[in-house]
Design a protein around this motif. Sequence first.
Motif, PDB file in Angstrom:
ATOM      1  N   ASP A 219       0.822  -1.209   0.000  1.00 54.87           N
ATOM      2  CA  ASP A 219       0.000   0.000   0.000  1.00 54.87           C
ATOM      3  C   ASP A 219       0.858   1.262   0.000  1.00 54.87           C
ATOM      4  O   ASP A 219       0.483   2.271  -0.581  1.00 54.87           O
ATOM      5  CB  ASP A 219      -0.917   0.000   1.229  1.00 54.87           C
ATOM      6  CG  ASP A 219      -2.369  -0.168   0.805  1.00 54.87           C
ATOM      7  OD1 ASP A 219      -2.663  -0.035  -0.404  1.00 54.87           O
ATOM      8  OD2 ASP A 219      -3.205  -0.429   1.674  1.00 54.87           O
ATOM      9  N   THR A 255      -9.389  -1.983  -1.267  1.00 60.01           N
ATOM     10  CA  THR A 255      -9.070  -2.772  -0.069  1.00 60.01           C
ATOM     11  C   THR A 255      -9.005  -4.260  -0.390  1.00 60.01           C
ATOM     12  O   THR A 255      -9.408  -5.081   0.421  1.00 60.01           O
ATOM     13  CB  THR A 255     -10.142  -2.568   1.021  1.00 60.01           C
ATOM     14  OG1 THR A 255     -11.422  -2.836   0.414  1.00 60.01           O
ATOM     15  CG2 THR A 255     -10.127  -1.183   1.611  1.00 60.01           C
ATOM     16  N   SER A 323      -7.183 -10.523  -0.356  1.00 61.87           N
ATOM     17  CA  SER A 323      -6.311  -9.442   0.094  1.00 61.87           C
ATOM     18  C   SER A 323      -5.150  -9.322  -0.875  1.00 61.87           C
ATOM     19  O   SER A 323      -4.950 -10.179  -1.738  1.00 61.87           O
ATOM     20  CB  SER A 323      -5.754  -9.784   1.471  1.00 61.87           C
ATOM     21  OG  SER A 323      -4.928 -10.935   1.344  1.00 61.87           O
TER      22      SER A 323
END
Length: 436
Positions: A219, A255, A323
Motif C-alpha cells: 500500500d 481494499t 487481500s
Amino acid sequence: MQNRYYTPEVETASVEELKAIQTVRLIRTVKHCYKNVPFYKKKFDELGITPDDIKSLDDLSKLPFTVKQDLRDNYPFGLLAVPKEDLYRIQASSGTTGKQTVAGYTKEDIDMWGECTARAIVAAGGTKEDFIHVSYGYGLFTGGFGLHAGAEAMGCTVIPVSSGNTERQVNILKDFGSDILCCTPSYALYIGEHVRDKGIDPKTLKVRAGIFGAEPWTDNMRKEIEKLLGIKAHDIYGLTEICGPGVSFECEEQTGMHINEDYFLPEIIDPETGKQLPEGSTGELVFTTIQKYGMPLIRYRTRDICTLTREKCSCGRTLIKMSRVTGRTDDMLIIRGVNVFPSQVEHVLLELGLTAPYYMLIVDRHNNMDTLEIEVEMTEEMFSDSVRKIEETANIIKNAMASYLGITATIKMVEPKSIPRSEGKAKRIIDKRKFI
Ligand code: ADP
Ligand code: ZN
C-alpha cells in the motif's frame, strides 16, 4: 455516463446465485477434464473417484490438487483438454521461478479473459471513451494481451505500447492523452520517476488511473505511485495457468481484489497440510477454473499467500475479495529461521520515507550463518549529505527493519539510480546461498 459494473448481473449477484452458477460449472468442468485430459483421468482413478462423486461445491475437497510441477511434467501441451486445432492462442508464464509454463486458449477462453479484464477496467473507473495505455509486455507473457482484450471488449481505444523505452512511454502519455495506464507497479514507479525527472507536472497529464499487477506491491508503494503520477492506482491479479491478469481486480474501495468467481473458484488452504481453511484465514490460494475449455485446471495451487473475505464492499460488488498477495511461497526467504518477504522490507522503507523507493535483498551465508543485506537507494538530496547523516539514516532503517522483520539486516546505502529499474516484474532478491 460511467457504468459502475461491466456485467452487473454477475458482479452484484447474491451469494446463492453465484453458488448456483459455480455448482453447474464445476460439475461440467470435472466431466470435461476426466473425459479429455489423461492426466486427470489417472489422478481420479488413483483416488478412486469419478465425476459422479462431484455433486456440489462441498465436494471440491475430494478433488486432487494440480501443482506447477504437473504443468512442467506435461510441458508443453500435455494438459490440453481440446484438440490442438481448436486452440486460438498460446501464452506462457514469465518463468520467474523456473521453467516457463504454457497455457492454451480456445476462442471462448480468450473472450472470457477479455470479459475479466473489462470488469477490471470498469472497476478502475474506465469508460469506452478512454484511451487505455498498455505498457505490460506483449508476447507470450499474459500482461499485454490480457488488458488489451478487456479494453477492446469494452470498446475503449487501446494504445498497445508494450513495455520498455520509458522515454517513449512518457511522450505517449503526454502527447496521446492516455487516460488509464496498465503495467507492473515497479514499471509504473519507473515511469513516474521519469515524469518527475523530465520536470513534467503530473497534473498536466490526462492519466487518472492505473491498473497495476503481475507482482507483489504494498500500500505504501501505491501511495508513492499515486503521488508521482497524480492517479488512483488499482491492483490486478492473475497467473498464466488460470488465464492471466484479471483473475481478480480492485474496485474504487482499494481494499483488496474481487475474484471473478463465476469463472474461477477460489479456496485457501494450509500450504503444509493441504487442508481447506475457513474464510478470513491466511494461506495458499487455490483455483479451479470452471469455465475454461482449452486448459481447465482443477484445484491449482498458486503458491500465492493471501486471505479471502465476503465482507460487504462499498462498491456494491458481491464477488468474494482476496487481500493483497504478500508474496509467493517461493519468494519467502528463510533467514536464520525467520520468514521474510521482500514486501515487508518495502513496507518498512516506504513507511519511513527517508530514501528512494528502490531496494534489493542480498542473502548470503558466512560461517554457517545466514546474512541479509538490504541495499537501499539514496535520493539525490541525501547523496550530498555528510557521511554521518547517511550513517544515521542507515541506522534508523536498520532498527525499523529489526523490529518489523524480527532479524538484523545490514543496511547498505547505495547511490541514486544504481538499483536496476524494472520494465516488467522487478527482481528484488539475490540469494547467494544457492551457489554455495
Ligand atoms: P511467473 O510465475 O513465471 O511469474 P506469471 O507471469 O503467470 O508467471 O505470473 C503469475 C504470478 O505473478 C502470480 O502467481 C503471482 O505470484 C504474481 N502476481 C500476479 N499478480 C499479482 C498481484 N497483483 N500481486 C502480487 N503478485 C501478483
Ligand atoms: Zn468492491
